[in-house]
Scaffold this motif. Structure first.
Motif, short mmCIF file in Angstrom:
data_model
loop_
_atom_site.label_atom_id
_atom_site.label_comp_id
_atom_site.label_asym_id
_atom_site.label_seq_id
_atom_site.Cartn_x
_atom_site.Cartn_y
_atom_site.Cartn_z
N VAL A 67 -3.13 -7.52 2.32
CA VAL A 67 -2.63 -6.44 2.20
C VAL A 67 -2.75 -6.05 0.64
O VAL A 67 -3.08 -4.93 0.17
N ASN A 76 2.27 2.54 2.51
CA ASN A 76 2.08 3.21 3.84
C ASN A 76 3.21 4.49 3.90
O ASN A 76 4.47 3.86 3.79
N PRO A 79 -6.20 -0.21 8.62
CA PRO A 79 -4.88 -0.36 9.28
C PRO A 79 -4.74 -1.32 10.46
O PRO A 79 -3.67 -2.01 10.61
N LEU A 116 0.66 -1.12 0.06
CA LEU A 116 -0.01 -0.09 -0.10
C LEU A 116 0.81 1.01 -0.01
O LEU A 116 0.16 2.24 -0.02
N CYS A 143 -4.13 -4.94 9.15
CA CYS A 143 -2.85 -5.02 8.54
C CYS A 143 -2.04 -5.26 9.82
O CYS A 143 -0.97 -5.89 9.57
N ASN A 184 -4.53 3.40 3.72
CA ASN A 184 -4.72 2.21 4.11
C ASN A 184 -6.41 1.89 4.70
O ASN A 184 -6.59 2.58 5.85
#
Length: 477
Positions: A451, A64, A92, A62, A95, A89
């Motif tokens: 993810v 992030n 989150p 992703l 994940c 995300n």
């Protein structure tokens, strides 16, 4: 909280949240890791070196913005840290719990490569988002204005739900179709509670429903509703079914009683945790209690099965894998957790057959690793004359998953698939061979991580919104 400096990895050691003792966690399906205290989260986040080129971010599917929310956590600015974490995300807190960080962000942390121990990125991500929920920072889905376009999403797993979230926030009318009675896909029925407690998933489901996403559950496409009917009802369709067809073994005795599929075993266990009636569990067919359990496979699903078996009260649990520890596909962190809980791993071992009409044992052939194949992995070779029998009352096949033949099941023409059976779709727009039909997650890329499904779902939402914008522009001309 006073501002804390960064770059503290030299004088502060890596530290994970406290893990519940094995003897205690073997008795229930609660998550095994505790929660960071506020000061500990800030301290661990402060170990980040704030790299100019953050490999943790580039190795996150992703992408992030990990260094920024670590810095904000270290400074005590948790709400801002959460806002940055959730910007890229959709889930989150999920994940943070189930991503194999040791293979992704943490495994590529620069200070890990320098020998100082990686930043505990996953635990901090979980802490940030759990705090956000507790403090009420996770806002309900708000719509600036309702739009006329409608999208049908087939599959309520992470990819489908991520797409639904983004489309609904843009005001699109969204209907999610799923064959199960609860949304969440494998997050609900595949992943055990000790990795992902189910109220975490149900909370997100409620947020989507309260935000205006319509769920049609217990709806099996091809049986309860046709694919063509879904296409006719909506301006675009996303296929996000995941892959549920279990790979099988070809060996003498494989059809014996007591040999079961991992997905059936895990689903029964998770349904039981919801308080559902599960006859196959109550009869003992999908229950490891008091049994000698052998799990075949080396991926994350196999790890879920061995650790679930322990919690169900198995007499013994062994995992057969044809390669060695260094070459297994599952998370090394999960292997360590399983070993702590009493699971025995039998490396370089492969099933040759099964004894008994109701399974009594696995005929095992010992292996050694030979020359690498085209992928670079060493090929297992049989050691002649080293066979033996592993006693077993329950054998669980955890050999991975393949896509179901959707064009045939749904009686749809023109939906192209790859030679592996996955839906053929563009990896940027996710559009398939059928106009206005998209695909994302495992049904497009093959069995993979949550993810990656989230990333695919978000990309598909962007492509669908771009399609609607282009259609609006044409109509306005």
């Amino acid at each position: 909280m006073a501002k804390q400096p960064m770059l503290r990895f030299v004088d502060i050691a890596r530290d994970m949240p406290e893990k519940r003792p094995p003897d205690l966690r073997r008795t229930d399906f609660g998550e095994i890791y505790g929660e960071f205290a506020r000061e500990k989260a800030g301290e661990q986040a402060g170990r980040c070196s704030q790299c100019g080129v953050p490999y943790c971010q580039s190795h996150c599917p992703l992408h992030n913005n990990i260094p920024d929310w670590l810095r904000l956590t270290a400074e005590g600015r948790l709400r801002e840290a959460y806002e940055i974490a959730q910007a890229t995300n959709t889930f989150p807190e999920i994940c943070g719990r189930i991503c194999p960080q040791d293979r992704l962000c943490e495994g590529n942390c620069v200070i890990e490569q320098s020998g100082h121990g990686t930043v505990t990125i996953g635990a901090v991500e979980k802490y940030i988002t759990d705090t956000a929920w507790d403090e009420g920072w996770v806002a309900p889905i708000t719509i600036a204005g309702e739009r006329p376009e409608s999208v049908g999403i087939i599959g309520a797993g992470p990819g489908g739900l991520a797409c639904a979230d983004m489309l609904r926030r843009a005001g699109v009318q969204v209907t999610v179709y799923d064959r199960h009675d609860r949304a969440g896909g494998l997050m609900t029925y595949g992943i055990p509670g000790f990795k992902l407690e189910k109220d975490v998933v149900m909370r997100r489901n409620r947020q989507l429903e309260e935000g205006g996403v319509t769920f049609r559950l217990n709806c099996d496409v091809g049986r309860d509703i046709s694919f063509d009917e879904i296409r006719a009802r909506h301006d675009a369709v996303l296929i996000a079914t995941g892959v549920y067809k279990s790979r099988d073994l070809q060996a003498p005795g494989v059809g014996a009683g007591g040999i079961v599929r991992a997905i059936d075993f895990l689903t029964a266990s998770n349904r039981k945790s919801f308080g559902d009636e599960v006859p196959e569990f109550d009869s003992g067919e999908l229950n490891a209690a008091g049994k000698r359990v052998v799990v075949i496979g080396g991926g994350d699903t196999a790890m879920d099965c061995v650790r679930t078996s322990v919690r169900q009260g198995a007499l013994s649990v062994k995992c057969l894998y044809r390669r060695d520890r260094a070459n297994m596909p599952g998370s090394q962190r999960e292997v360590a957790n399983a070993e702590e809980e009493g699971v025995e791993f039998v490396w370089l071992s492969s099933p040759k057959g099964f004894a008994g009409d109701t399974v009594e044992g696995v005929m095992v052939q010992k292996m050694r690793l030979g020359q690498p194949d085209a992928t670079g992995r060493q090929v297992p070779e049989i050691i002649e004359g080293a066979d033996y029998v592993e006693e077993a009352d329950l054998v669980i096949k955890a050999l991975g998953f393949e896509p179901e033949p959707l064009p045939r099941l749904w009686n749809v023409e023109g939906l192209e698939v790859t030679r592996w059976g996955t839906v053929l779709a563009d990896f940027r727009t996710h559009e398939t061979s059928l106009p206005g039909v998209y695909a994302c997650g495992d049904i497009q890329r093959g069995a993979s991580l949550v993810v990656w499904a989230i990333r695919d779902g978000r990309e598909a939402a962007e492509a669908i919104l771009a399609r609607f914008a282009g259609q609006a522009a044409i109509a306005a001309e």
